[in-house]
Design an enzyme around this catalytic site. Sequence first.
Site, PDB file in Angstrom:
ATOM      1  N   VAL A  15       0.828  -1.214   0.000  1.00  0.00           N
ATOM      2  CA  VAL A  15       0.000   0.000   0.000  1.00  0.00           C
ATOM      3  C   VAL A  15       0.856   1.255   0.000  1.00  0.00           C
ATOM      4  O   VAL A  15       0.689   2.148  -0.823  1.00  0.00           O
ATOM      5  CB  VAL A  15      -0.947   0.008   1.218  1.00  0.00           C
ATOM      6  CG1 VAL A  15      -1.734   1.313   1.276  1.00  0.00           C
ATOM      7  CG2 VAL A  15      -1.899  -1.176   1.164  1.00  0.00           C
ATOM      8  N   ASP A  33      10.307   3.345   6.569  1.00  0.00           N
ATOM      9  CA  ASP A  33      10.034   1.963   6.964  1.00  0.00           C
ATOM     10  C   ASP A  33      11.085   1.542   7.987  1.00  0.00           C
ATOM     11  O   ASP A  33      12.244   1.974   7.908  1.00  0.00           O
ATOM     12  CB  ASP A  33      10.082   1.031   5.746  1.00  0.00           C
ATOM     13  CG  ASP A  33       9.315  -0.261   5.976  1.00  0.00           C
ATOM     14  OD1 ASP A  33       8.228  -0.419   5.403  1.00  0.00           O
ATOM     15  OD2 ASP A  33       9.806  -1.123   6.738  1.00  0.00           O
ATOM     16  N   ARG A  38      14.762  -3.207   3.460  1.00  0.00           N
ATOM     17  CA  ARG A  38      13.754  -2.701   2.514  1.00  0.00           C
ATOM     18  C   ARG A  38      14.175  -1.330   1.986  1.00  0.00           C
ATOM     19  O   ARG A  38      14.090  -1.065   0.787  1.00  0.00           O
ATOM     20  CB  ARG A  38      12.403  -2.616   3.223  1.00  0.00           C
ATOM     21  CG  ARG A  38      11.264  -1.971   2.419  1.00  0.00           C
ATOM     22  CD  ARG A  38      10.809  -2.853   1.310  1.00  0.00           C
ATOM     23  NE  ARG A  38       9.522  -2.414   0.763  1.00  0.00           N
ATOM     24  CZ  ARG A  38       9.110  -2.687  -0.466  1.00  0.00           C
ATOM     25  NH1 ARG A  38       9.877  -3.393  -1.275  1.00  0.00           N
ATOM     26  NH2 ARG A  38       7.926  -2.273  -0.884  1.00  0.00           N
ATOM     27  N   CYS A 270      -6.743  -8.915   2.818  1.00  0.00           N
ATOM     28  CA  CYS A 270      -8.000  -8.154   2.909  1.00  0.00           C
ATOM     29  C   CYS A 270      -9.208  -9.045   3.177  1.00  0.00           C
ATOM     30  O   CYS A 270      -9.748  -9.057   4.270  1.00  0.00           O
ATOM     31  CB  CYS A 270      -8.215  -7.350   1.624  1.00  0.00           C
ATOM     32  SG  CYS A 270      -7.133  -5.920   1.473  1.00  0.00           S
TER      33      CYS A 270
END
Length: 430
Positions: A15, A33, A38, A270
């Site tokens: 997202v 982050d 990452r 989700c």
Amino acid sequence: MNKQPIIAVIGLGYVGLPLACLFAKKYHVIGYDIDTNRIAALNNGEDRTLEVSKENLEAVLNTSLVGTTASNGLRFSDCEADLEIADYYIITVPTPVDKNNTPDLTPLKKASELVGLVLRKGNVVIYESTVYPGVTEEECVPILEKKSGLQFNTDFFAGYSPERVNPGDKERPIEKIIKVTSGSTTAIAQEIDALYASVITAGTHKASSIKVAEAAKVIENAQRDINIAFVNELAKIFALMGIDTKEVLQAAGTKWNFMPFQPGLVGGHCIGVDPFYLAQKAQQMGYYSELILSARRLNDSMGAFVASQVVKLMIQNDVKIKKAKVLVLGVTFKENCPDMRNSKVWDVVDALIDYGCCVSVYDPWVNWRNRVLPKEVSVLESLENTTFDAAVLAVAHQQFLSMDVRKHLNPSGVIYDVKGVLQEPVDGRL
């Protein structure tokens, strides 16, 4: 917005990263982050989620953004101090459930603590993580107040704009999906809506309150979960009757108002999670959800059902079940995507192992490095020179659609097509 704002996006997953890249085309964006690996990879133009291409990532990267520079571009950081210059904080961290399917707000609370430490007067904190109604104002805002020493709706403000990212979908990138927005005051709601409207070409929908926006998010996926549960139950019933579910749905689909849902394994971040958030809030209010949780239980049972159907086909073909070699094609939660979060394919794998089968998995979309897998499972990097007693097409990756699966089977081997997409004759499908 009287000046060009600086935006900090907290959490750079499926997202946060696409959102940060989109805003960076127009604004100065800090992508934060806690995962240092990452950050290093993103600074090299590498996105392991495959949501943002190297070309698109490099197009917005601007490592020269320092201080209060307000020119557009994106810089990545794992340093909390870099967040101090932001005007807007957009929190896009995961909101999972624990092993008991209870909502786990830990990442959200930790992100709120982080932002609270750098919050200044006039700042706006926007949440995009999926939550049940009330979390933003009842759980997160008090943390922001405590850590910052500032007063809500006087010194700082909040909003909620539910994420609608569809991993792996290149036809509907974030800017082409209508964005629901909301704010803690009428003026802030308008300001947040204008901020998103400046980059979302599909337009925005301003909800009347934060709770309305939060509720809209959880029911979007709960609705899909319930409808898929219905066709999954049909698949179980028609299997007992010896009727092809796919043919039944095709026939019923000729009516103008029939909704074209398909049976399958319902996982991911989700649909397989959000209904639990709504059910949890309902329970807090003294209402025990019957339909929502029943749908969840039914969908969670499909992995074992698929495995039982595969074993039944093998028995019918006189295949010995104990130590039978079974190939599972695809382990991500959806097609053409490396995301394995809450993938229900592993329920199929576990059930087949319980039957005594030797299971091998093959998925060209997954980077298996640093993955922890059950010791009974073999991971294949290639299908060359392999033969099996059964093959289960679990995920409809593009690489599988025209594959000659039969050439990887022994003479009595069977094919079970969970997704109903293979062109060749199969022995069974949902």
